[in-house]
Design an enzyme around this catalytic site. Structure first.
Site, PDB file in Angstrom:
ATOM      1  N   ASP A 102       0.820  -1.209   0.000  1.00  0.00           N
ATOM      2  CA  ASP A 102       0.000   0.000   0.000  1.00  0.00           C
ATOM      3  C   ASP A 102       0.859   1.267   0.000  1.00  0.00           C
ATOM      4  O   ASP A 102       0.629   2.180  -0.774  1.00  0.00           O
ATOM      5  CB  ASP A 102      -0.985   0.012   1.191  1.00  0.00           C
ATOM      6  CG  ASP A 102      -0.316  -0.247   2.534  1.00  0.00           C
ATOM      7  OD1 ASP A 102       0.914  -0.512   2.569  1.00  0.00           O
ATOM      8  OD2 ASP A 102      -1.011  -0.190   3.559  1.00  0.00           O
ATOM      9  N   ASP A 105       7.195   3.802   3.410  1.00  0.00           N
ATOM     10  CA  ASP A 105       7.495   4.941   4.258  1.00  0.00           C
ATOM     11  C   ASP A 105       9.003   4.897   4.534  1.00  0.00           C
ATOM     12  O   ASP A 105       9.787   5.256   3.675  1.00  0.00           O
ATOM     13  CB  ASP A 105       6.620   4.796   5.509  1.00  0.00           C
ATOM     14  CG  ASP A 105       6.639   5.991   6.418  1.00  0.00           C
ATOM     15  OD1 ASP A 105       6.762   7.117   5.931  1.00  0.00           O
ATOM     16  OD2 ASP A 105       6.513   5.809   7.644  1.00  0.00           O
ATOM     17  N   PHE A 154       0.544  11.901   6.846  1.00  0.00           N
ATOM     18  CA  PHE A 154      -0.098  10.636   7.188  1.00  0.00           C
ATOM     19  C   PHE A 154      -1.421  10.526   6.444  1.00  0.00           C
ATOM     20  O   PHE A 154      -2.310  11.353   6.591  1.00  0.00           O
ATOM     21  CB  PHE A 154      -0.307  10.496   8.700  1.00  0.00           C
ATOM     22  CG  PHE A 154      -0.517   9.058   9.073  1.00  0.00           C
ATOM     23  CD1 PHE A 154       0.561   8.224   9.319  1.00  0.00           C
ATOM     24  CD2 PHE A 154      -1.805   8.520   9.126  1.00  0.00           C
ATOM     25  CE1 PHE A 154       0.376   6.873   9.606  1.00  0.00           C
ATOM     26  CE2 PHE A 154      -1.995   7.179   9.411  1.00  0.00           C
ATOM     27  CZ  PHE A 154      -0.908   6.354   9.654  1.00  0.00           C
ATOM     28  N   ARG A 167     -10.099   2.392   6.571  1.00  0.00           N
ATOM     29  CA  ARG A 167      -9.651   1.564   5.438  1.00  0.00           C
ATOM     30  C   ARG A 167     -10.685   1.553   4.310  1.00  0.00           C
ATOM     31  O   ARG A 167     -10.358   1.336   3.154  1.00  0.00           O
ATOM     32  CB  ARG A 167      -9.410   0.122   5.894  1.00  0.00           C
ATOM     33  CG  ARG A 167      -8.248  -0.047   6.860  1.00  0.00           C
ATOM     34  CD  ARG A 167      -7.881  -1.509   6.963  1.00  0.00           C
ATOM     35  NE  ARG A 167      -7.008  -1.824   8.087  1.00  0.00           N
ATOM     36  CZ  ARG A 167      -5.691  -1.737   8.079  1.00  0.00           C
ATOM     37  NH1 ARG A 167      -5.068  -1.308   6.997  1.00  0.00           N
ATOM     38  NH2 ARG A 167      -4.979  -2.062   9.141  1.00  0.00           N
TER      39      ARG A 167
HETATM   40  P1  IMP Z   1       7.694   1.375   6.509  1.00  0.00           P
HETATM   41  O1  IMP Z   1       8.254   0.105   7.049  1.00  0.00           O
HETATM   42  O2  IMP Z   1       8.117   2.554   7.328  1.00  0.00           O
HETATM   43  O3  IMP Z   1       7.968   1.578   5.049  1.00  0.00           O
HETATM   44  O4  IMP Z   1       6.147   1.321   6.779  1.00  0.00           O
HETATM   45  C1  IMP Z   1       5.285   0.798   5.897  1.00  0.00           C
HETATM   46  C2  IMP Z   1       3.957   0.555   6.559  1.00  0.00           C
HETATM   47  O5  IMP Z   1       3.641   1.597   7.476  1.00  0.00           O
HETATM   48  C3  IMP Z   1       2.849   0.562   5.558  1.00  0.00           C
HETATM   49  O6  IMP Z   1       2.637  -0.722   5.009  1.00  0.00           O
HETATM   50  C4  IMP Z   1       1.680   1.077   6.367  1.00  0.00           C
HETATM   51  O7  IMP Z   1       1.045   0.016   7.017  1.00  0.00           O
HETATM   52  C5  IMP Z   1       2.296   1.976   7.387  1.00  0.00           C
HETATM   53  N1  IMP Z   1       2.229   3.396   7.007  1.00  0.00           N
HETATM   54  C6  IMP Z   1       3.261   4.209   6.684  1.00  0.00           C
HETATM   55  N2  IMP Z   1       2.833   5.435   6.378  1.00  0.00           N
HETATM   56  C7  IMP Z   1       1.491   5.412   6.494  1.00  0.00           C
HETATM   57  C8  IMP Z   1       0.464   6.392   6.280  1.00  0.00           C
HETATM   58  O8  IMP Z   1       0.677   7.557   5.895  1.00  0.00           O
HETATM   59  N3  IMP Z   1      -0.814   5.967   6.496  1.00  0.00           N
HETATM   60  C9  IMP Z   1      -1.112   4.714   6.891  1.00  0.00           C
HETATM   61  N4  IMP Z   1      -0.189   3.756   7.097  1.00  0.00           N
HETATM   62  C10 IMP Z   1       1.107   4.107   6.905  1.00  0.00           C
HETATM   63 MG    MG Z   2       0.826  -1.894   5.562  1.00  0.00          MG
END
Ligand code: IMP
Ligand code: MG
Length: 182
Positions: A102, A105, A154, A167
């Site tokens: 999805d 980040d 966010f 969601r």
């Molecule tokens: P990462 O490991 O930091 O890349 O985080 C990825 C996960 O963090 C995604 O699969 C989401 O579940 C969650 N996430 C990161 N940013 C957002 C956001 O802006 N909204 C909702 N979920 C987020």
């Molecule tokens: Mg996720």
């Protein structure tokens, strides 16, 4: 457009914008995976809406599987550790694997997940993501296909949650800061 949720500051990507872009990406993926019978992996839960739309826009034969991993608590910051909560149901050895995410980040989740899947000897592993927050990247990973690059805000909706809410919104919206800064 239908009413925007009261907790959304504004709509970042409309239902229509998303649909158009998903169709485009599906075409690109069809070309890439033509005749390869890829396995598309839905990363639960956030990818479920994107995944469902994407596979229905693709025409090439493919298989689907599901995996639940987490590197996120209830907040808006990544914690840094990956836990596999539900693993794939099939062996991916010698298969072309496409991880459907999805949002990327920090990249920690995908970095660890990709490494883990690569150890299972697939023919290839690629990543398609709906959203990419490039500014926040700390892990050495980049998606192979991105629908939208977004700023460091966010976001909620189209599968994405905050504390398991929002969601089901048909668009991607920016969450009001007042919701998580209390
Ligand atoms: P990462 O490991 O930091 O890349 O985080 C990825 C996960 O963090 C995604 O699969 C989401 O579940 C969650 N996430 C990161 N940013 C957002 C956001 O802006 N909204 C909702 N979920 C987020
Ligand atoms: Mg996720």
């Amino acid at each position: 457009m239908a009413n925007v949720h009261k907790d959304a500051e504004y709509v970042l990507l409309s239902k229509e914008q998303i649909a158009t872009r998903v169709k485009e990406i599906a075409k690109v993926l069809d070309e890439e995976y033509q005749g390869k019978n890829p396995v598309l992996i839905c990363i639960l839960k956030g990818s479920v809406v994107f995944f469902s739309d994407l596979i229905r826009e693709m025409e090439t034969d493919l298989a689907i599987d599901f995996m639940k991993v987490s590197s996120y608590g209830n907040g808006t910051e990544t914690s840094g550790t990956l836990t596999v909560k539900q693993d794939l149901s099939e062996d991916i050895a010698n298969r072309h694997v496409l991880i459907v995410e999805d949002i990327i980040d920090s990249g920690n989740t995908l970095f660890r997940l990709k490494n883990m899947l690569q150890e299972r000897n697939p023919a290839s592993v690629k990543i398609v993501t709906l959203l990419d927050k490039k500014a926040r990247r700390t892990a050495a990973i980049d998606p192979d296909y991105t629908c939208f690059d977004i700023e460091d805000e966010f976001v909620i909706g189209y599968g994405l949650d905050y504390a398991e809410k929002y969601r089901n919104l048909p668009y991607v919206g920016v969450l009001k800061r007042s919701v998580y800064e209390k």
